[in-house]
Design a protein around this motif. Structure first.
Motif, short mmCIF file in Angstrom:
data_model
loop_
_atom_site.label_atom_id
_atom_site.label_comp_id
_atom_site.label_asym_id
_atom_site.label_seq_id
_atom_site.Cartn_x
_atom_site.Cartn_y
_atom_site.Cartn_z
N THR A 94 0.81 -1.22 0.00
CA THR A 94 0.00 0.00 0.00
C THR A 94 0.84 1.27 0.00
OG1 THR A 94 -1.88 -1.07 1.09
CG2 THR A 94 -1.69 1.32 1.34
N ASP A 95 1.94 1.28 0.77
CA ASP A 95 2.70 2.52 0.88
C ASP A 95 3.36 2.94 -0.43
OD1 ASP A 95 4.66 0.57 0.80
OD2 ASP A 95 5.55 1.07 2.74
N HIS B 61 1.70 2.73 -3.41
CA HIS B 61 0.66 3.05 -4.38
C HIS B 61 0.70 4.50 -4.86
CE1 HIS B 61 -2.14 -0.58 -3.24
NE2 HIS B 61 -0.93 -0.94 -3.61
N CYS C 9 -5.01 -0.01 -10.02
CA CYS C 9 -4.34 -0.16 -8.74
C CYS C 9 -5.27 -0.87 -7.75
CB CYS C 9 -3.94 1.21 -8.17
SG CYS C 9 -3.04 1.13 -6.60
N GLU C 10 -4.76 -1.92 -7.13
CA GLU C 10 -5.53 -2.54 -6.06
C GLU C 10 -5.79 -1.52 -4.95
OE1 GLU C 10 -7.07 -5.25 -5.74
OE2 GLU C 10 -6.38 -6.29 -7.53
N LYS C 11 -6.96 -1.63 -4.31
CA LYS C 11 -7.24 -0.71 -3.21
C LYS C 11 -6.25 -0.95 -2.08
CE LYS C 11 -8.92 -3.56 0.05
NZ LYS C 11 -8.37 -3.68 1.39
N PRO C 12 -5.94 0.08 -1.29
CA PRO C 12 -6.43 1.45 -1.38
C PRO C 12 -5.53 2.30 -2.26
CG PRO C 12 -5.15 1.21 0.61
CD PRO C 12 -5.16 -0.15 -0.06
N ALA D 284 -2.51 4.92 2.06
CA ALA D 284 -2.73 4.35 3.39
C ALA D 284 -3.68 5.18 4.25
CB ALA D 284 -1.40 4.19 4.11
N THR E 8 -4.64 9.84 -0.02
CA THR E 8 -5.60 9.66 -1.12
C THR E 8 -5.95 10.99 -1.75
OG1 THR E 8 -6.52 7.74 0.05
CG2 THR E 8 -7.84 8.68 -1.73
N SER F 295 -2.16 -3.33 7.91
CA SER F 295 -3.37 -3.43 7.08
C SER F 295 -4.24 -2.20 7.13
CB SER F 295 -4.20 -4.64 7.52
OG SER F 295 -4.78 -4.40 8.80
N ARG G 25 -10.80 -0.46 7.39
CA ARG G 25 -10.14 0.07 6.19
C ARG G 25 -9.70 -1.06 5.25
NH1 ARG G 25 -7.31 2.72 10.42
NH2 ARG G 25 -8.03 4.85 10.82
N ASP G 26 -9.34 -2.19 5.79
CA ASP G 26 -8.80 -3.29 4.98
C ASP G 26 -9.91 -4.19 4.44
OD1 ASP G 26 -6.81 -5.20 3.99
OD2 ASP G 26 -7.47 -6.46 5.64
#
Length: 337
Positions: free
Chosen positions: A74-75, A77, A93-96, A99, A104, A166, A171-172
């Motif tokens: 995630t970090d 992305h 891109c896979e979510k999220p 972080a 975002t 996560s 969130r996950d």
């Protein structure tokens, strides 16, 4: 589709390797180029799947890509999304997206003046059951909705090291339910009340997380929803949505592999095994999601899930986390920025 595309894949862990396998069979994809933080893993995946491996992300971006799939931690992305967009490369891109909310928002701000599409991975939008529920609600055949019940229950928890990074259960995991509730109803969540508990491994509490949670949601049309989340559903992977209306209902995930046991006399169990996890339950949805991205990258389809959509689901998750900590109802607007 007028020409076959060259698609880059960043990250070949579990979900990345699955995406590589899917891409290999998708019409419209000619070449798949993979990179990973572990070059040996990238090479092994490329050899197994008939793809081409490059030693690092710089080499991946140096290739003539028509699209990029991000399946890394995630970090990474935000940097990969913005780097690809600045290079004119369509992104899945896979979510999220990032972080946290601010990360975002920073990505969304970066994209404001760009026409390069960025599709975020919420695969339930491509599942046949959820699509049928959305169509039933939109048609009016259910009457007016009064209740939604969403369930996401894992058969066993992820590793302890995953939980710590996560972002937490809301969130996950719950973010998928929050997104799909918005998508199937066409309405926004305006208020939440969330509570959680820990009766399993200590590492959840050590990470400030919970292994079980229940969320009550109010939508902007006063439809009420509940979301049940858990990491210890020993019967199997259980993901369902019940949409209950004044004239009818639509149930997603109620099939022969749903891990439900009736104790009513005379009930005959299906005999089919429960889904062991999300990859098996949503295999077709993941395929259709990537097929949609190929069409997005080719300019043949509008983006079906933007970073702005992901942000809305993230806001709901953030409101849930605040509600759990402060033991109160939280308006989603309280966490907006």
């Amino acid at each position: 589709m007028t020409s076959a595309l060259t698609v880059g894949l960043a990250g070949v862990g579990r979900i990345g390797a699955s995406h590589a396998e899917t891409l290999k069979h998708l019409p419209g994809v000619d070449t798949v180029i993979v990179a990973d933080a572990d070059p040996e893993r990238a090479h092994a995946a490329a050899t197994e799947l008939g793809a081409r491996a490059v030693p690092d992300l710089d080499a991946l971006f140096a290739a003539p890509l028509d699209g990029l799939i991000i399946a890394t931690a995630t970090d990474s992305h935000p940097e990969l999304i913005t780097r690809a967009v600045d290079a004119g490369i369509p992104v899945f891109c896979e979510k999220p997206v990032a972080a946290d909310i601010q990360g975002t928002l920073d990505v969304i701000t970066h994209l404001e003046n760009s026409t390069v599409p960025v599709q975020i991975g919420f695969q339930r939008r491509f599942d046949a059951g959820y699509r049928a529920a959305r169509a039933a609600i939109a048609s009016g055949s259910l009457g007016w909705l009064h209740t939604l019940r969403a369930t996401t229950l894992d058969p066993a928890p992820p590793p302890a090291e995953y939980i710590g990074r996560s972002g937490g259960l809301f969130r996950d995991c719950g973010v998928h339910d929050f997104d799909i509730i918005r998508w199937v109803t066409g309405h926004e969540v305006v208020e939440v009340y969330a509570t959680g508990a820990n009766r399993g491994a200590q590492f959840f509490a050590d990470a400030g997380d919970v292994d079980t949670a229940t969320v009550s949601l109010r939508l902007d049309d006063d439809t009420l929803a509940t979301v049940s989340l858990g990491r210890y559903n020993g019967a199997g992977y259980d993901v369902r949505l019940e949409a209950l209306g004044s004239r009818g209902n639509a149930i997603v995930g109620l099939d022969d592999r749903a891990p439900l046991t009736s104790v009513e006399p005379g009930y005959a169990p299906s005999g089919f095994p429960a889904y062991p996890g999300f990859m098996e339950r949503f295999r077709r949805a993941y395929t259709d999601e990537l097929a949609a991205f190929v069409s997005v990258a080719a300019g043949e389809l509008d983006n079906p899930c933007s970073p702005a959509d992901a942000l809305e689901a993230f806001y709901i998750a953030e409101a849930c986390e605040l509600s759990r900590h402060e033991h109160r109802r939280v308006a989603v607007d309280e966490v907006r920025r």
